[in-house]
Design a protein around this motif. Structure first.
Motif, PDB file in Angstrom:
ATOM      1  N   PHE A   1      11.575 -20.476 -13.317  1.00 55.94           N
ATOM      2  CA  PHE A   1      11.557 -19.014 -13.387  1.00 55.94           C
ATOM      3  C   PHE A   1      12.681 -18.527 -12.481  1.00 55.94           C
TER       4      PHE A   1
ATOM      5  N   VAL B   1      13.225 -19.443 -17.709  1.00 59.62           N
ATOM      6  CA  VAL B   1      13.037 -18.025 -18.013  1.00 59.62           C
ATOM      7  C   VAL B   1      13.793 -17.230 -16.962  1.00 59.62           C
TER       8      VAL B   1
ATOM      9  N   VAL C   1      14.690 -13.522 -15.639  1.00 58.36           N
ATOM     10  CA  VAL C   1      14.094 -12.190 -15.792  1.00 58.36           C
ATOM     11  C   VAL C   1      15.125 -11.073 -15.616  1.00 58.36           C
TER      12      VAL C   1
ATOM     13  N   SER D   1       9.543  -8.505 -11.566  1.00 58.73           N
ATOM     14  CA  SER D   1       9.615  -9.969 -11.523  1.00 58.73           C
ATOM     15  C   SER D   1       8.221 -10.586 -11.456  1.00 58.73           C
TER      16      SER D   1
ATOM     17  N   LEU E   1       6.611 -13.078 -14.151  1.00 60.11           N
ATOM     18  CA  LEU E   1       6.030 -14.370 -13.795  1.00 60.11           C
ATOM     19  C   LEU E   1       4.605 -14.477 -14.321  1.00 60.11           C
TER      20      LEU E   1
ATOM     21  N   VAL F   1       4.699 -15.137 -17.983  1.00 58.63           N
ATOM     22  CA  VAL F   1       5.082 -16.522 -18.276  1.00 58.63           C
ATOM     23  C   VAL F   1       3.900 -17.462 -18.083  1.00 58.63           C
TER      24      VAL F   1
ATOM     25  N   ILE G   1      10.429 -21.702  -8.917  1.00 58.28           N
ATOM     26  CA  ILE G   1      10.928 -20.332  -8.825  1.00 58.28           C
ATOM     27  C   ILE G   1      12.239 -20.386  -8.065  1.00 58.28           C
TER      28      ILE G   1
ATOM     29  N   SER H   1      12.546 -14.116  -4.944  1.00 58.12           N
ATOM     30  CA  SER H   1      11.842 -15.386  -5.140  1.00 58.12           C
ATOM     31  C   SER H   1      10.887 -15.650  -3.989  1.00 58.12           C
TER      32      SER H   1
END
Length: 302
Positions: free
Chosen positions: A76, A109, A111, A128, A132, A135, A159, A169
């Motif tokens: 991610f 993925v 974002v 975000s 997450l 996902v 991440i 993150s």
């Protein structure tokens, strides 16, 4: 119609503010490229809408799959850009994530979150987090996206992000530790590439972009010992660049994390002679390739 004032009341690294409230970004909007199928690497990409109100979307990258039964680690990714620039769909970030997906054999993925000034902070964090959650909502195999249902291993989630994306993150991983994710989801590691944290001249810029800020001690700027101690992952990899003004605060983050009582492992990698964001600007640079290779191995070897 009244003419626009030219009187500047505030000026920061990335923008200035005029007396009439206008905000002028110093860099033009980034060009966005469409998703594609890369014939050289076999990576396919597509865009998905996560939310229309607020607008949140993402680009999913699927590497070449030789065994349909094999599950792939999930990255991610959160792009940088000072909370006010760049995009998951820009050429530099698209190519970086696509390359990592190919070499790490991971589904990724990336974002597309809301940017200041159209959507002030905390939109970047909230968007975000929503992405997450969307996902990992595929962990039972019945989410809205077939690629995630069929190919993602939610016991191997990573991440990562660069600059502002590194800061976001961290905050997401702190929320993973305090709020949690659905059963069956395991965040193995977090990768912070030249992350932004408080302690530089940019602090007041961040606070201006976040009208609801908690001052210089805001935990998104200066992570608390409690947040660090319950960080919701097992490993952290931090990249710094020698000539980056964010170098010291990123190193400090790693040191504070070690002292917090958190039981995971922290690794710091420094690139001598390089400046902030070098790996996006010049991906063929020798040090940029080293960074990308380490990023890939962190995913592939865990």
């Amino acid at each position: 119609m009244a003419s626009e004032t030219k009187e500047v009341v505030k000026e920061f690294r990335f923008f200035r503010v005029y007396k009439d409230g206008r905000i002028e970004l110093f860099r033009p909007p980034v060009e966005k490229i469409p998703p594609s199928d890369d014939p050289n690497t076999g990576v396919r990409s597509k865009d998905v809408v996560i939310s229309s109100d607020p607008p949140v979307s993402a680009r999913i990258f699927l590497p070449r799959v030789s065994d349909p039964e094999q599950k792939l680690p999930l990255l991610f990714y959160i792009h940088g850009g000072g909370f006010c620039m760049q995009s998951a769909f820009s050429l530099g970030h698209h190519n970086f994530v696509s390359t990592v997906a190919a070499e790490a054999e991971a589904i990724a993925v990336s974002v597309e979150y809301g940017l200041f000034p159209a959507r002030p902070i905390p939109a970047c964090y909230e968007d975000s987090w929503a992405a997450l959650r969307w996902v990992v909502g595929h962990a039972d195999g019945d989410g809205p996206d077939a690629w995630l249902n069929e190919h993602a291993d939610f016991r191997r989630v990573f991440i990562g992000g660069n600059s502002a994306g590194g800061n976001i993150s961290h905050t997401l991983t702190a929320w993973v530790g305090s709020i949690g994710l659905p059963a069956g989801v395991r965040v193995v590691g977090v990768i912070l590439v030249q992350p932004y944290f408080g302690g530089t001249e940019d602090d007041h810029m961040w606070m201006y972009m976040c009208p609801t800020n908690g001052g210089l001690s805001d935990p998104r700027l200066k992570p608390t010992e409690e947040d660090l101690a319950r960080l919701g992952c097992e490993k952290v990899l931090v990249f710094v660049a020698e000539k980056d003004h964010l170098r010291e605060v990123a190193i400090g983050y790693g040191e504070e994390l070690k002292k917090s009582g958190w039981r995971g492992s922290v690794e710091l990698v420094e690139h001598v002679g390089e400046e902030h964001g070098f790996q996006i600007r010049d991906p063929k640079n020798e040090k940029a390739v080293e960074l990308k290779d380490k990023f890939v191995s962190f995913i592939k070897d865990n």
